[in-house]
Design a protein around this motif. Structure first.
Motif, PDB file in Angstrom:
ATOM      1  N   ALA A 242       0.930   1.113  13.944  1.00  0.00           N
ATOM      2  CA  ALA A 242       1.917   1.988  14.588  1.00  0.00           C
ATOM      3  C   ALA A 242       2.709   2.768  13.539  1.00  0.00           C
ATOM      4  O   ALA A 242       2.969   3.968  13.704  1.00  0.00           O
ATOM      5  CB  ALA A 242       2.855   1.159  15.456  1.00  0.00           C
ATOM      6  N   ALA A 243       3.099   2.070  12.458  1.00  0.00           N
ATOM      7  CA  ALA A 243       3.851   2.760  11.411  1.00  0.00           C
ATOM      8  C   ALA A 243       3.014   3.857  10.757  1.00  0.00           C
ATOM      9  O   ALA A 243       3.493   4.969  10.507  1.00  0.00           O
ATOM     10  CB  ALA A 243       4.311   1.750  10.367  1.00  0.00           C
ATOM     11  N   HIS A 244       1.743   3.544  10.493  1.00  0.00           N
ATOM     12  CA  HIS A 244       0.871   4.560   9.889  1.00  0.00           C
ATOM     13  C   HIS A 244       0.654   5.734  10.830  1.00  0.00           C
ATOM     14  O   HIS A 244       0.678   6.909  10.414  1.00  0.00           O
ATOM     15  CB  HIS A 244      -0.469   3.923   9.516  1.00  0.00           C
ATOM     16  N   GLN A 245       0.442   5.456  12.095  1.00  0.00           N
ATOM     17  CA  GLN A 245       0.162   6.526  13.054  1.00  0.00           C
ATOM     18  C   GLN A 245       1.389   7.409  13.279  1.00  0.00           C
ATOM     19  O   GLN A 245       1.254   8.595  13.577  1.00  0.00           O
ATOM     20  CB  GLN A 245      -0.301   5.918  14.384  1.00  0.00           C
ATOM     21  N   LEU A 246       2.578   6.831  13.142  1.00  0.00           N
ATOM     22  CA  LEU A 246       3.787   7.618  13.362  1.00  0.00           C
ATOM     23  C   LEU A 246       4.179   8.446  12.156  1.00  0.00           C
ATOM     24  O   LEU A 246       5.004   9.365  12.267  1.00  0.00           O
ATOM     25  CB  LEU A 246       4.940   6.690  13.741  1.00  0.00           C
ATOM     26  N   ARG A 247       3.628   8.124  11.019  1.00  0.00           N
ATOM     27  CA  ARG A 247       3.987   8.883   9.812  1.00  0.00           C
ATOM     28  C   ARG A 247       3.594  10.344   9.933  1.00  0.00           C
ATOM     29  O   ARG A 247       4.385  11.256   9.650  1.00  0.00           O
ATOM     30  CB  ARG A 247       3.314   8.263   8.598  1.00  0.00           C
ATOM     31  N   SER A 248       2.378  10.586  10.362  1.00  0.00           N
ATOM     32  CA  SER A 248       1.896  11.975  10.442  1.00  0.00           C
ATOM     33  C   SER A 248       2.719  12.803  11.423  1.00  0.00           C
ATOM     34  O   SER A 248       3.142  13.933  11.082  1.00  0.00           O
ATOM     35  CB  SER A 248       0.419  11.990  10.839  1.00  0.00           C
ATOM     36  N   PRO A 249       3.013  12.319  12.643  1.00  0.00           N
ATOM     37  CA  PRO A 249       3.880  13.123  13.527  1.00  0.00           C
ATOM     38  C   PRO A 249       5.257  13.371  12.938  1.00  0.00           C
ATOM     39  O   PRO A 249       5.830  14.444  13.147  1.00  0.00           O
ATOM     40  CB  PRO A 249       3.958  12.272  14.802  1.00  0.00           C
TER      41      PRO A 249
END
Length: 463
Positions: A242-249
């Protein structure tokens, strides 16, 4: 082992003692029965002697009987007077007053095998009536010494004692391997449970040892451990993903907000700056979540860490932040202070302490870092002169997403001390928060000392 040995002791005692007593009584009864049968065989000769006066043949029979059995036979008439025979240990007068003799004179065939023996001598006395055509003409008294019987009884007790001792020796010899066979899987289970509780979720128990019930327990523990490990892995993977996926947005959102800056009216610039600050704060929270997930994974191996060298390097880096704020940053420590910890543990925890201290310390004060060894532990202390924390706040400070009342809005993620405490626990250490002398906060992490290591194995402190 005590339980395994105690049961055979009880069994041998409960069964062996009654058996020995029973066998002793049976030996006495057998002797009494034998002497009574022999007395009855002498009764016809006694009748002949008492009715026809044939005493020569009676004396011959008594002599032969005494030579053959070792017992002594004596003939009394119907009035209890001695007629002849071998003398017993009792005199004829004493013999006539004996309970067994008086019972025989009344026509009863009895003996003293009920242990109502003479008070003068240990002797078995059997009295049999001599009856001629239904009339009591006398009695045959057989006296038998108990020396042979006592020897036989002692032999019975010795045999029972030897058998009991052999049984106890066998049980004692088998108790240790049996106890080890039973307890070995329990000890494996205890060790695995301790490792699992310490964070080693790969701990398992052998399932082929011990009794069937303990094997089932071992299989159940392994199944439970696998389920817990799977759930923990899923949870950590979710946090990390979740942390990795939220970084890009978040990066994209910041870029879009920055691109809007030329199109924002002057009175809206303040709102844009606040929005960018919230994006940066959210990015900091995501980075802290990633660090927290890694600290709880427990996958890093411990190594020797020169704590003073790490602390000097971090203090040098944070002086670039402290000096513009008018805060002095000092470090104190001597000797080879080596801790057992995973790589990057000490610097990450110290970064949390220094970040909080520099944020709360007022200008013109000093933040002190000390590295000391105490009782097999290496302690890194960070002492500031800020407002500090109340006891209730210090008790909650290491919780996730907790932020103190004195922290400015928008500052911090509330995860710093939680990360420091998690990293310390993962390395068999702990974090302490205390009130500093004169006010402020005394933050300390204590890690196990590595021990005496060769100096060549340590990195240089001065670079």
């Amino acid at each position: 082992m005590a339980a395994l040995v105690a049961l055979p002791v009880v069994v041998v005692t409960v069964l062996g003692l009654p058996l020995a007593v029973q066998r002793s009584d049976e030996a006495l009864r057998e002797l009494a029965h034998t002497r009574a049968s022999e007395a009855r065989e002498l009764a016809p000769a006694a009748v002949e002697a008492l009715t026809h006066g044939e005493r020569a043949g009676l004396r011959q029979r008594i002599a032969e009987y005494q030579d053959r059995t070792g017992a002594r036979a004596h003939i009394l008439d119907a009035q209890g007077q001695s007629v002849g025979g071998a003398l017993c240990r009792l005199s004829p007068g004493e013999l006539a007053q004996h309970k067994v003799v008086r019972a025989a004179l009344e026509g009863q065939s009895t003996d003293s095998s009920d242990r109502q023996l003479s008070t003068f001598t240990q002797e078995l006395i059997v009295a049999v009536p001599a009856i001629d055509h239904g009339t009591l003409v006398g009695i045959v008294v057989v006296c038998s010494a108990l020396d042979d019987l006592e020897l036989k009884q002692w032999t019975i007790w010795v045999v029972v004692a030897v058998i009991g001792a052999l049984a106890l020796a066998t049980s004692g010899f088998l108790a240790e391997p049996l106890a080890r066979w039973i307890l070995r899987p329990v000890r494996y289970l205890e060790a695995a449970a301790r490792r699992f509780a310490a964070g080693d979720h790969t701990a398992r128990v052998p399932v082929h040892l011990g009794p069937p019930d303990l094997r089932v327990l071992a299989e159940t523990f392994n199944h439970l451990a696998e389920q817990v490990q799977h759930q923990v892995t899923v949870q950590k993977s979710f946090v990390s993903d979740a942390a990795h996926q939220l970084r890009s947005p978040l990066v994209a959102l910041r870029l879009r907000l920055e691109n809007l800056e030329p199109h924002i009216e002057p009175d809206g610039s303040r709102g844009l700056e606040q929005a960018l600050g919230e994006v940066d704060r959210m990015a900091g929270i995501l980075n802290a979540l990633l660090l927290l997930a890694r600290s709880e994974s427990g996958a890093q191996a411990a190594e020797a860490v020169d704590v003073l060298a790490v602390a000097e390097e971090r203090v040098a880096s944070w002086r670039l932040v402290a000096e513009p704020r008018g805060i002095a940053l000092t470090i104190d420590g001597e000797g080879d202070l080596v801790a057992s910890a995973a790589a990057s543990t000490v610097d990450q925890i110290l970064d949390v302490f220094l970040d909080n201290a520099l944020r709360m310390a007022p200008a013109g004060t000093t933040v002190r870092v000390r590295v000391v060894e105490d009782g097999g532990m290496v302690a890194v202390q960070c002492i500031d002169a800020g407002p500090g924390m109340s006891p209730a706040e210090r008790g909650r400070a290491c919780g996730r997403f907790w932020r103190g009342a004195k922290v400015a809005t928008g500052e911090g993620s509330g995860l710093g001390l939680a990360i420091a405490a998690s990293l310390a626990r993962a390395n068999n250490g702990h974090v302490l928060l205390q009130e500093a002398p004169g006010g402020g906060l005394h933050a300390e992490v204590r890690l196990p000392a590595w021990g005496h290591l060769p100096s060549v194995a340590l990195p240089s402190r001065r670079g």
